[in-house]
Design a protein around this motif. Structure first.
Motif, PDB file in Angstrom:
ATOM      1  N   LEU A 145     -11.168   0.128  -5.827  1.00  0.00           N
ATOM      2  CA  LEU A 145     -10.170  -0.544  -5.204  1.00  0.00           C
ATOM      3  C   LEU A 145     -10.704  -2.147  -5.258  1.00  0.00           C
ATOM      4  O   LEU A 145      -9.859  -3.073  -5.473  1.00  0.00           O
ATOM      5  CB  LEU A 145      -9.504  -0.160  -4.291  1.00  0.00           C
ATOM      6  N   ARG A 146     -11.715  -2.086  -4.433  1.00  0.00           N
ATOM      7  CA  ARG A 146     -12.359  -3.758  -4.072  1.00  0.00           C
ATOM      8  C   ARG A 146     -12.442  -4.601  -5.538  1.00  0.00           C
ATOM      9  O   ARG A 146     -12.100  -5.541  -5.489  1.00  0.00           O
ATOM     10  CB  ARG A 146     -13.925  -3.293  -3.228  1.00  0.00           C
ATOM     11  N   ILE A 196     -10.348  -2.053   3.707  1.00  0.00           N
ATOM     12  CA  ILE A 196      -9.624  -3.072   3.042  1.00  0.00           C
ATOM     13  C   ILE A 196      -8.442  -3.460   3.511  1.00  0.00           C
ATOM     14  O   ILE A 196      -8.230  -4.848   3.576  1.00  0.00           O
ATOM     15  CB  ILE A 196      -9.588  -2.528   1.603  1.00  0.00           C
ATOM     16  N   ILE A 227      -0.660  -0.756  -4.576  1.00  0.00           N
ATOM     17  CA  ILE A 227      -1.744   0.280  -4.633  1.00  0.00           C
ATOM     18  C   ILE A 227      -0.993   1.562  -4.417  1.00  0.00           C
ATOM     19  O   ILE A 227      -0.635   2.000  -3.508  1.00  0.00           O
ATOM     20  CB  ILE A 227      -2.676  -0.455  -3.724  1.00  0.00           C
ATOM     21  N   PHE A 265       0.868  -1.248   0.075  1.00  0.00           N
ATOM     22  CA  PHE A 265       0.012  -0.055   0.067  1.00  0.00           C
ATOM     23  C   PHE A 265       0.753   1.294  -0.077  1.00  0.00           C
ATOM     24  O   PHE A 265       1.761   1.334   0.845  1.00  0.00           O
ATOM     25  CB  PHE A 265      -0.902   0.019   1.302  1.00  0.00           C
ATOM     26  N   THR A 293     -10.507   2.561   2.547  1.00  0.00           N
ATOM     27  CA  THR A 293      -9.532   1.925   2.040  1.00  0.00           C
ATOM     28  C   THR A 293      -8.999   1.269   3.516  1.00  0.00           C
ATOM     29  O   THR A 293      -8.361   0.145   3.475  1.00  0.00           O
ATOM     30  CB  THR A 293      -8.254   2.644   1.752  1.00  0.00           C
ATOM     31  N   ASP A 305      -1.871   6.039  -5.716  1.00  0.00           N
ATOM     32  CA  ASP A 305      -2.772   7.008  -6.280  1.00  0.00           C
ATOM     33  C   ASP A 305      -1.941   7.668  -7.567  1.00  0.00           C
ATOM     34  O   ASP A 305      -2.778   8.503  -8.139  1.00  0.00           O
ATOM     35  CB  ASP A 305      -3.596   7.851  -5.545  1.00  0.00           C
ATOM     36  N   PHE A 316      -4.992   3.700  -7.822  1.00  0.00           N
ATOM     37  CA  PHE A 316      -6.015   3.982  -6.650  1.00  0.00           C
ATOM     38  C   PHE A 316      -6.669   5.042  -7.132  1.00  0.00           C
ATOM     39  O   PHE A 316      -6.210   6.343  -7.352  1.00  0.00           O
ATOM     40  CB  PHE A 316      -5.429   4.145  -5.298  1.00  0.00           C
ATOM     41  N   THR A 349     -10.708   5.189  -5.803  1.00  0.00           N
ATOM     42  CA  THR A 349     -11.940   5.212  -4.727  1.00  0.00           C
ATOM     43  C   THR A 349     -11.411   3.780  -4.128  1.00  0.00           C
ATOM     44  O   THR A 349     -11.224   2.945  -4.762  1.00  0.00           O
ATOM     45  CB  THR A 349     -13.307   5.243  -5.332  1.00  0.00           C
ATOM     46  N   PRO A 350     -11.896   3.785  -2.850  1.00  0.00           N
ATOM     47  CA  PRO A 350     -12.010   2.483  -2.069  1.00  0.00           C
ATOM     48  C   PRO A 350     -13.070   1.452  -2.807  1.00  0.00           C
ATOM     49  O   PRO A 350     -12.625   0.232  -3.000  1.00  0.00           O
ATOM     50  CB  PRO A 350     -12.549   2.670  -0.751  1.00  0.00           C
ATOM     51  N   VAL A 381      -4.076   7.369  -0.455  1.00  0.00           N
ATOM     52  CA  VAL A 381      -4.735   5.983  -0.621  1.00  0.00           C
ATOM     53  C   VAL A 381      -5.282   5.568   0.741  1.00  0.00           C
ATOM     54  O   VAL A 381      -6.342   5.140   0.733  1.00  0.00           O
ATOM     55  CB  VAL A 381      -3.666   4.753  -1.031  1.00  0.00           C
ATOM     56  N   LEU A 382      -4.717   5.677   1.908  1.00  0.00           N
ATOM     57  CA  LEU A 382      -5.101   5.596   3.194  1.00  0.00           C
ATOM     58  C   LEU A 382      -5.374   6.589   3.920  1.00  0.00           C
ATOM     59  O   LEU A 382      -6.135   6.861   5.052  1.00  0.00           O
ATOM     60  CB  LEU A 382      -4.101   4.581   4.054  1.00  0.00           C
TER      61      LEU A 382
END
Length: 205
Positions: free
Chosen positions: A194-195, A96, A168, A9, A93, A170, A188, A190-191, A14-15
């Motif tokens: 991403l899923r 996730i 992952i 990550f 995120t 952005d 990346f 959006t969450p 992202v987070l």
């Protein structure tokens, strides 16, 4: 495709929500054009990335003031109010991340462009940063994404096989650099997206 056993990550974007506009919209009385101009021409992303690669913040600030003395006050605020540039966690995120770790199917590490001088602020603020098996911080290594050496260092330090890892980030530039070394990449946005993207790697959360 090789079975993915490692998820890497990025952090900012992202987070963690990080944006210098949070400070400079306030500084420039919500003038979006002035804020954009300042961040495009004075305290630029390229300049900030140099500190992400280990350049000292105090010296960087001094250097910038020498170039743009009329903006001394505003330049000092970039790192003077740096904590105010941190928004909250990107909760979708984080969820996730939590599920990736809880599954026990993956090695989960982070690779971030971040100044070693400001990263401790994030460590104190965001508990989930303690969940990773390891975090490679660019400022500590004196290099940064998208340079090849930071990816090879990440693979070596955490004993990762590139073809079994997905990264992952952005920033598409950083993804392309990882792919050049055989690491799978997800850009990346959006969450929720991403899923869906993780499912293409047979990662179902």
């Amino acid at each position: 495709m090789s079975k993915i056993d490692t998820i890497i990550f990025d952090l900012g974007g992202v987070l963690i929500d990080w944006n210098p506009e949070y400070v400079f919209l306030d500084v420039f009385n919500n003038d979006k054009e002035k804020t954009k101009w300042f961040l495009d021409h004075i305290c630029t992303s390229d300049w900030n990335e140099n500190q992400d690669a280990g350049y000292p913040i105090a010296q960087a600030t001094k250097d910038r003031i020498a170039l743009f003395p009329e903006y001394e006050k505003e330049i000092k605020l970039f790192y003077g109010r740096w904590p105010d540039m941190l928004g909250g966690a990107i909760e979708g995120t984080v969820d996730i991340l939590k599920k990736c770790i809880a599954s026990n199917d993956y090695k989960v590490v982070a690779l971030t462009n971040w100044s070693t001088e400001t990263f401790p602020i994030a460590l104190k603020r965001f508990e989930f940063l303690q969940w990773f098996e390891g975090i490679l911080v660019s400022g500590e290594e004196k290099t940064r994404k998208p340079f090849k050496d930071i990816y090879t260092l990440t693979l070596k330090r955490f004993n990762i096989n590139a073809q079994n890892a997905v990264f992952i980030d952005d920033n598409l530039r950083n993804i392309e650099a990882a792919k050049a070394l055989g690491i799978h990449g997800i850009h990346f946005e959006t969450p929720e997206k991403l899923r869906q993207q993780l499912k293409t790697f047979n990662i179902h959360l």
